[in-house]
Scaffold this motif. Sequence first.
Motif, PDB file in Angstrom:
ATOM      1  N   LEU A   1     -49.425  10.060  23.175  1.00  0.00           N
ATOM      2  CA  LEU A   1     -50.706  10.596  23.618  1.00  0.00           C
ATOM      3  C   LEU A   1     -51.809   9.741  23.000  1.00  0.00           C
ATOM      4  N   ILE A   2     -52.926   9.595  23.713  1.00  0.00           N
ATOM      5  CA  ILE A   2     -54.002   8.709  23.281  1.00  0.00           C
ATOM      6  C   ILE A   2     -55.318   9.493  23.275  1.00  0.00           C
ATOM      7  N   ILE A   3     -56.046   9.408  22.162  1.00  0.00           N
ATOM      8  CA  ILE A   3     -57.397   9.965  22.101  1.00  0.00           C
ATOM      9  C   ILE A   3     -58.365   8.798  21.947  1.00  0.00           C
ATOM     10  N   GLU A   4     -59.177   8.578  22.957  1.00  0.00           N
ATOM     11  CA  GLU A   4     -60.133   7.486  22.929  1.00  0.00           C
ATOM     12  C   GLU A   4     -61.174   7.757  21.841  1.00  0.00           C
ATOM     13  N   LYS A   5     -61.372   6.772  20.960  1.00  0.00           N
ATOM     14  CA  LYS A   5     -62.285   6.867  19.821  1.00  0.00           C
ATOM     15  C   LYS A   5     -61.873   7.972  18.864  1.00  0.00           C
ATOM     16  N   GLY A   6     -60.604   8.326  18.846  1.00  0.00           N
ATOM     17  CA  GLY A   6     -60.148   9.359  17.922  1.00  0.00           C
ATOM     18  C   GLY A   6     -59.922   8.849  16.519  1.00  0.00           C
ATOM     19  N   ALA A   7     -59.972   7.515  16.330  1.00  0.00           N
ATOM     20  CA  ALA A   7     -59.823   6.904  15.008  1.00  0.00           C
ATOM     21  C   ALA A   7     -61.090   6.106  14.714  1.00  0.00           C
ATOM     22  N   GLY A   8     -62.214   6.805  14.640  1.00  0.00           N
ATOM     23  CA  GLY A   8     -63.491   6.133  14.460  1.00  0.00           C
ATOM     24  C   GLY A   8     -63.880   5.386  15.709  1.00  0.00           C
ATOM     25  N   SER A   9     -63.973   4.071  15.609  1.00  0.00           N
ATOM     26  CA  SER A   9     -64.301   3.260  16.783  1.00  0.00           C
ATOM     27  C   SER A   9     -63.063   2.849  17.564  1.00  0.00           C
ATOM     28  N   ASP A  10     -61.881   3.232  17.066  1.00  0.00           N
ATOM     29  CA  ASP A  10     -60.619   2.852  17.698  1.00  0.00           C
ATOM     30  C   ASP A  10     -59.936   4.061  18.329  1.00  0.00           C
ATOM     31  N   ASP A  11     -58.985   3.769  19.212  1.00  0.00           N
ATOM     32  CA  ASP A  11     -58.195   4.834  19.813  1.00  0.00           C
ATOM     33  C   ASP A  11     -57.176   5.368  18.808  1.00  0.00           C
ATOM     34  N   LEU A  12     -56.863   6.649  18.934  1.00  0.00           N
ATOM     35  CA  LEU A  12     -55.832   7.306  18.132  1.00  0.00           C
ATOM     36  C   LEU A  12     -54.596   7.498  18.992  1.00  0.00           C
ATOM     37  N   VAL A  13     -53.448   7.042  18.497  1.00  0.00           N
ATOM     38  CA  VAL A  13     -52.173   7.232  19.182  1.00  0.00           C
ATOM     39  C   VAL A  13     -51.404   8.323  18.436  1.00  0.00           C
ATOM     40  N   ILE A  14     -50.928   9.325  19.163  1.00  0.00           N
ATOM     41  CA  ILE A  14     -50.178  10.425  18.562  1.00  0.00           C
ATOM     42  C   ILE A  14     -48.728  10.341  19.032  1.00  0.00           C
ATOM     43  N   ILE A  15     -47.799  10.292  18.061  1.00  0.00           N
ATOM     44  CA  ILE A  15     -46.373  10.183  18.337  1.00  0.00           C
ATOM     45  C   ILE A  15     -45.666  11.344  17.644  1.00  0.00           C
TER      46      ILE A  15
END
Length: 649
Positions: free
Chosen positions: A72-86
């Motif tokens: 799963l991907i959250i756009e800008k979920g890691a500050g300025s970067d995308d967050l990948v959830i595994i």
Amino acid sequence: MRLILLATLSTVLSGFLVQNVQAVSITERAGNPFRTAANNEEFTLNKQNVNPDKFGLLRTYDFDAKVETQPLIIEKGAGSDDLVIITTMKNDVIGINASTNETLYKVKLGPEISSQDMDMWKHTPTWGISATPIIDTATNTLFVAAWLRKNANDNRFRDYWVFALNPLDGSRKSPPVRIFGQSQEGNGCWFNDSGAVFTENNQTRQHVYPKLRAGLALTANHGLVLAFAANGESLMGGRKNPHGFVVAYDTRGLLAQPGFSSEAAIFCATAYNSWGAGIWHAGGAPVTENDMIYVATSNGTSNNGDVDLAESMIKLRFIPNNAGGRPLLERVDYYKAFMDERTSGAGCLWGDNDSEVSCGRAEAHAAGADWDFGAAGPMLVPGSSLLLQGTKDGIIYSLDKFNLGKNDRFNQLMSKPPLIASYNGGDVAENWDRAQRLNRSLPCPSSQHSEHGWFIPCGDPENNKMHHIHALSFAQRDQLGGIVYVWGENSTLKSYNFSALGGTLPTFRAEGLEQASLNSESPGGMPGGLLMLSSKPSAKTNFPYAVDFGSAILWAVYPKYGDVNKGFAEGQLVAYDATTVAPGNKLNRLFRTGDDTQGGLGTMSKMIPPVVANGRVYVMIYRVGDVSNCSAPDNQQKVCSQLKIYGLK
């Protein structure tokens, strides 16, 4: 996967999503609740820059467990970067920075299960989180279902739990809820909890649970939907009549909001004294539309009544109870695909059960065949009544969501004939002729050719190989239809023009160049190609799911050789121009991992499609054998996973 325009969500998820109309978050399996496996908000990757010179592997991330769920991907979920959830089969939930590979959090939900009694092929060392989670964007909640040992040091007794987490850091938003209870149809089924035990040979054992494989889904009226497969693997002992279940919760109850129950609505697909009708969808989630849910079941018992619903499409309605009582799953309609056997026969049930049921397509004196009408997840064409289902017979069934047909297994299909989609070509007359011969041709039982009694086709349709369908993808032109993509086992990628209008037949469009599981002996290898489409939104229509044919790319992961079900196989990631038809009705290949300087993809994951978001392609593979940072219980093969991230170099 749920494709989310951030301009729409910025007010809902303020604090970690930045308003940007050219970015998406992928929050559930297969693109949206309709499961079209299409992202029409991809503005970076296109037909001009996806090639071996400009596109390739960016980075990898190793896991210490097997992964069977889609990222799963959250756009800008890691500050300025995308967050990948595994999520992993060791019950870990892991957040990763998509740009730096930094592990942002790793949360263990509980002790996983040693799976010696749950793994027929002996290559899944542990069982934990096996269904793709889902993010409820309305409440900023990651819902995860995990399978835990009841006691950390006792592998015999197990519980399924539902967790409500903050997707940004993995923290719990409310206490987890254990799944158990009796079904609501009055057919005597129980979803087994760890108190349901029996004694055999002076050993106390737990009744075997169903397996949770299908991705989680959400309804528009606060329903969280989980669909379970009927587990027949019971080396440690278990029930002789496993069942498929649909379980649904009110998300407000799971979040412990006052006045809402955390009890489960439970639907059982067969009667207590029958068996089967598991829902696995090759990992695909149920279709949801408003308060409606569509699931496809697999082999088991059936009849001309409405109790045993193996090999069926089932339509349910989720009804929350706002007075604090238990919610309800109401059966609205169903369709039975295989009604060609009318008596149980020896081996269908067990000696003390004389129910007059069918076990589905079976040899004489044998139990129900492993046909699996629900071999793929359903797909609903947005804005229409067209409901599509890919099956193990290589056929795409076209159903009307307003009138599925119940026991009238064929007449309801006449306006939209089933399409023999993963066999040769697309001659409509031939396909329709084959579809009318379902009872006697595709395939037939032939256990003498297989150690495990798997079924191979009769009449040598394409080299005597199986052509099961495990995934569909759809490029929507407008509300009237578009292009359906399918890559059956031991076949090539194929595309068909599909209309949502009644009476308009599908037509063959074009096919790819590679054959999945090439040179595998009969009956061939699994799973064919796992698909996702990416494009910009259409400029020709304002229909929200329409794709831009000028930028549309069809992505697939497929096995080059071998069988990914019974063993392991080398995989490939391939990208095709989704809409241009080359001479000879061929699709134009843009990229393939085996053609770049970094080698092939690696050992293919069994049922995880590629995920495309914001200029990156996320692909999960296995690491097998003596690999670093990977452990397994005693006498279990070491199998862990790796995430590969591709993009523009």
